[in-house]
Design a protein around this motif. Sequence first.
Motif, PDB file in Angstrom:
ATOM      1  N   MET A   1       0.823  -1.188   0.000  1.00  0.00           N
ATOM      2  CA  MET A   1       0.000   0.000   0.000  1.00  0.00           C
ATOM      3  C   MET A   1       0.869   1.254   0.000  1.00  0.00           C
ATOM      4  O   MET A   1       0.669   2.147  -0.802  1.00  0.00           O
ATOM      5  N   MET A   2       1.835   1.285   0.895  1.00  0.00           N
ATOM      6  CA  MET A   2       2.678   2.470   1.012  1.00  0.00           C
ATOM      7  C   MET A   2       3.515   2.663  -0.247  1.00  0.00           C
ATOM      8  O   MET A   2       3.688   3.788  -0.713  1.00  0.00           O
ATOM      9  N   SER A   3       4.002   1.576  -0.817  1.00  0.00           N
ATOM     10  CA  SER A   3       4.804   1.673  -2.046  1.00  0.00           C
ATOM     11  C   SER A   3       4.017   2.326  -3.172  1.00  0.00           C
ATOM     12  O   SER A   3       4.546   3.144  -3.923  1.00  0.00           O
ATOM     13  N   GLU A   4       2.749   1.973  -3.289  1.00  0.00           N
ATOM     14  CA  GLU A   4       1.914   2.545  -4.353  1.00  0.00           C
ATOM     15  C   GLU A   4       1.641   4.026  -4.092  1.00  0.00           C
ATOM     16  O   GLU A   4       1.654   4.841  -5.019  1.00  0.00           O
ATOM     17  N   MET A   5       1.395   4.403  -2.844  1.00  0.00           N
ATOM     18  CA  MET A   5       1.181   5.821  -2.534  1.00  0.00           C
ATOM     19  C   MET A   5       2.427   6.631  -2.873  1.00  0.00           C
ATOM     20  O   MET A   5       2.331   7.720  -3.430  1.00  0.00           O
ATOM     21  N   ILE A   6       3.584   6.098  -2.555  1.00  0.00           N
ATOM     22  CA  ILE A   6       4.832   6.799  -2.857  1.00  0.00           C
ATOM     23  C   ILE A   6       5.051   6.868  -4.362  1.00  0.00           C
ATOM     24  O   ILE A   6       5.478   7.890  -4.893  1.00  0.00           O
ATOM     25  N   ARG A   7       4.745   5.795  -5.068  1.00  0.00           N
ATOM     26  CA  ARG A   7       4.944   5.772  -6.524  1.00  0.00           C
ATOM     27  C   ARG A   7       4.144   6.863  -7.223  1.00  0.00           C
ATOM     28  O   ARG A   7       4.654   7.544  -8.105  1.00  0.00           O
ATOM     29  N   VAL A   8       2.904   7.085  -6.820  1.00  0.00           N
ATOM     30  CA  VAL A   8       2.051   8.054  -7.514  1.00  0.00           C
ATOM     31  C   VAL A   8       2.191   9.474  -6.972  1.00  0.00           C
ATOM     32  O   VAL A   8       1.667  10.414  -7.562  1.00  0.00           O
ATOM     33  N   CYS A   9       2.893   9.643  -5.875  1.00  0.00           N
ATOM     34  CA  CYS A   9       3.101  10.971  -5.289  1.00  0.00           C
ATOM     35  C   CYS A   9       4.272  11.660  -5.994  1.00  0.00           C
ATOM     36  O   CYS A   9       5.299  11.052  -6.262  1.00  0.00           O
ATOM     37  N   LYS A  10       4.117  12.942  -6.299  1.00  0.00           N
ATOM     38  CA  LYS A  10       5.212  13.668  -6.943  1.00  0.00           C
ATOM     39  C   LYS A  10       6.340  13.890  -5.928  1.00  0.00           C
ATOM     40  O   LYS A  10       6.094  13.926  -4.715  1.00  0.00           O
ATOM     41  N   PRO A  11       7.576  14.042  -6.392  1.00  0.00           N
ATOM     42  CA  PRO A  11       8.690  14.310  -5.480  1.00  0.00           C
ATOM     43  C   PRO A  11       8.400  15.550  -4.639  1.00  0.00           C
ATOM     44  O   PRO A  11       7.969  16.583  -5.154  1.00  0.00           O
ATOM     45  N   GLY A  12       8.582  15.433  -3.340  1.00  0.00           N
ATOM     46  CA  GLY A  12       8.304  16.532  -2.426  1.00  0.00           C
ATOM     47  C   GLY A  12       6.844  16.601  -2.002  1.00  0.00           C
ATOM     48  O   GLY A  12       6.481  17.392  -1.143  1.00  0.00           O
ATOM     49  N   GLY A  13       5.983  15.758  -2.600  1.00  0.00           N
ATOM     50  CA  GLY A  13       4.564  15.746  -2.259  1.00  0.00           C
ATOM     51  C   GLY A  13       4.310  15.077  -0.923  1.00  0.00           C
ATOM     52  O   GLY A  13       5.162  14.380  -0.381  1.00  0.00           O
ATOM     53  N   ARG A  14       3.115  15.307  -0.387  1.00  0.00           N
ATOM     54  CA  ARG A  14       2.749  14.757   0.919  1.00  0.00           C
ATOM     55  C   ARG A  14       1.831  13.557   0.784  1.00  0.00           C
ATOM     56  O   ARG A  14       0.972  13.504  -0.095  1.00  0.00           O
ATOM     57  N   ILE A  15       2.009  12.634   1.700  1.00  0.00           N
ATOM     58  CA  ILE A  15       1.147  11.462   1.846  1.00  0.00           C
ATOM     59  C   ILE A  15       0.549  11.551   3.238  1.00  0.00           C
ATOM     60  O   ILE A  15       1.281  11.719   4.221  1.00  0.00           O
ATOM     61  N   ALA A  16      -0.765  11.456   3.325  1.00  0.00           N
ATOM     62  CA  ALA A  16      -1.445  11.531   4.620  1.00  0.00           C
ATOM     63  C   ALA A  16      -2.330  10.309   4.793  1.00  0.00           C
ATOM     64  O   ALA A  16      -2.985   9.868   3.851  1.00  0.00           O
ATOM     65  N   MET A  17      -2.317   9.759   5.998  1.00  0.00           N
ATOM     66  CA  MET A  17      -3.212   8.645   6.294  1.00  0.00           C
ATOM     67  C   MET A  17      -3.560   8.646   7.773  1.00  0.00           C
ATOM     68  O   MET A  17      -2.801   9.135   8.604  1.00  0.00           O
ATOM     69  N   THR A  18      -4.724   8.135   8.040  1.00  0.00           N
ATOM     70  CA  THR A  18      -5.175   7.914   9.408  1.00  0.00           C
ATOM     71  C   THR A  18      -5.601   6.462   9.489  1.00  0.00           C
ATOM     72  O   THR A  18      -6.404   5.998   8.691  1.00  0.00           O
ATOM     73  N   THR A  19      -5.031   5.757  10.427  1.00  0.00           N
ATOM     74  CA  THR A  19      -5.362   4.342  10.564  1.00  0.00           C
ATOM     75  C   THR A  19      -5.096   3.891  11.989  1.00  0.00           C
ATOM     76  O   THR A  19      -4.603   4.663  12.808  1.00  0.00           O
ATOM     77  N   HIS A  20      -5.445   2.667  12.272  1.00  0.00           N
ATOM     78  CA  HIS A  20      -5.150   2.083  13.581  1.00  0.00           C
ATOM     79  C   HIS A  20      -4.055   1.043  13.387  1.00  0.00           C
ATOM     80  O   HIS A  20      -4.153   0.180  12.529  1.00  0.00           O
ATOM     81  N   PHE A  21      -2.993   1.177  14.154  1.00  0.00           N
ATOM     82  CA  PHE A  21      -1.872   0.250  14.099  1.00  0.00           C
ATOM     83  C   PHE A  21      -1.890  -0.609  15.354  1.00  0.00           C
ATOM     84  O   PHE A  21      -2.453  -0.224  16.377  1.00  0.00           O
ATOM     85  N   GLN A  22      -1.233  -1.745  15.270  1.00  0.00           N
ATOM     86  CA  GLN A  22      -1.070  -2.576  16.453  1.00  0.00           C
ATOM     87  C   GLN A  22      -0.236  -1.798  17.461  1.00  0.00           C
ATOM     88  O   GLN A  22       0.756  -1.164  17.107  1.00  0.00           O
ATOM     89  N   SER A  23      -0.618  -1.853  18.707  1.00  0.00           N
ATOM     90  CA  SER A  23       0.090  -1.134  19.757  1.00  0.00           C
ATOM     91  C   SER A  23       1.502  -1.681  19.923  1.00  0.00           C
ATOM     92  O   SER A  23       1.753  -2.875  19.777  1.00  0.00           O
ATOM     93  N   SER A  24       2.441  -0.792  20.253  1.00  0.00           N
ATOM     94  CA  SER A  24       3.805  -1.223  20.562  1.00  0.00           C
ATOM     95  C   SER A  24       3.903  -1.719  22.005  1.00  0.00           C
ATOM     96  O   SER A  24       4.888  -2.337  22.384  1.00  0.00           O
ATOM     97  N   ASN A  25       2.856  -1.462  22.793  1.00  0.00           N
ATOM     98  CA  ASN A  25       2.783  -1.971  24.165  1.00  0.00           C
ATOM     99  C   ASN A  25       2.351  -3.433  24.100  1.00  0.00           C
ATOM    100  O   ASN A  25       1.266  -3.735  23.597  1.00  0.00           O
ATOM    101  N   PRO A  26       3.159  -4.379  24.583  1.00  0.00           N
ATOM    102  CA  PRO A  26       2.834  -5.796  24.449  1.00  0.00           C
ATOM    103  C   PRO A  26       1.504  -6.203  25.079  1.00  0.00           C
ATOM    104  O   PRO A  26       0.800  -7.064  24.551  1.00  0.00           O
ATOM    105  N   VAL A  27       1.129  -5.578  26.184  1.00  0.00           N
ATOM    106  CA  VAL A  27      -0.139  -5.916  26.846  1.00  0.00           C
ATOM    107  C   VAL A  27      -1.316  -5.457  25.984  1.00  0.00           C
ATOM    108  O   VAL A  27      -2.258  -6.214  25.741  1.00  0.00           O
TER     109      VAL A  27
END
Length: 82
Positions: A1-27
């Motif tokens: 997913m990220m590779s495709e966003m970078i591919r279509v973004c112009k150099p110096g352009g911004r990529i924005a996303m909002t998502t939920h990631f797995q917590s870095s806290n093991p519990v």
Amino acid sequence: MMSEMIRVCKPGGRIAMTTHFQSSNPVVAAIQLAGQSDHRHLGWTTKLRKKDVLTGHAITLERNEKISPWSVHTVIIARKNS
């Protein structure tokens, strides 16, 4: 997913996303994974790790933070390297 966003973004352009990631806290991560079967029915996963999405790409992070202290969602804004 990220590779495709970078591919279509112009150099110096911004990529924005909002998502939920797995917590870095093991519990918290264990609790998230315990609910994975319920989440799958909703069409999303709690196995997505932020470092797996962001590592190894030609981007510079400009913003990487939770929407609020209690939110499971993270805002990522990155600039494609020139």
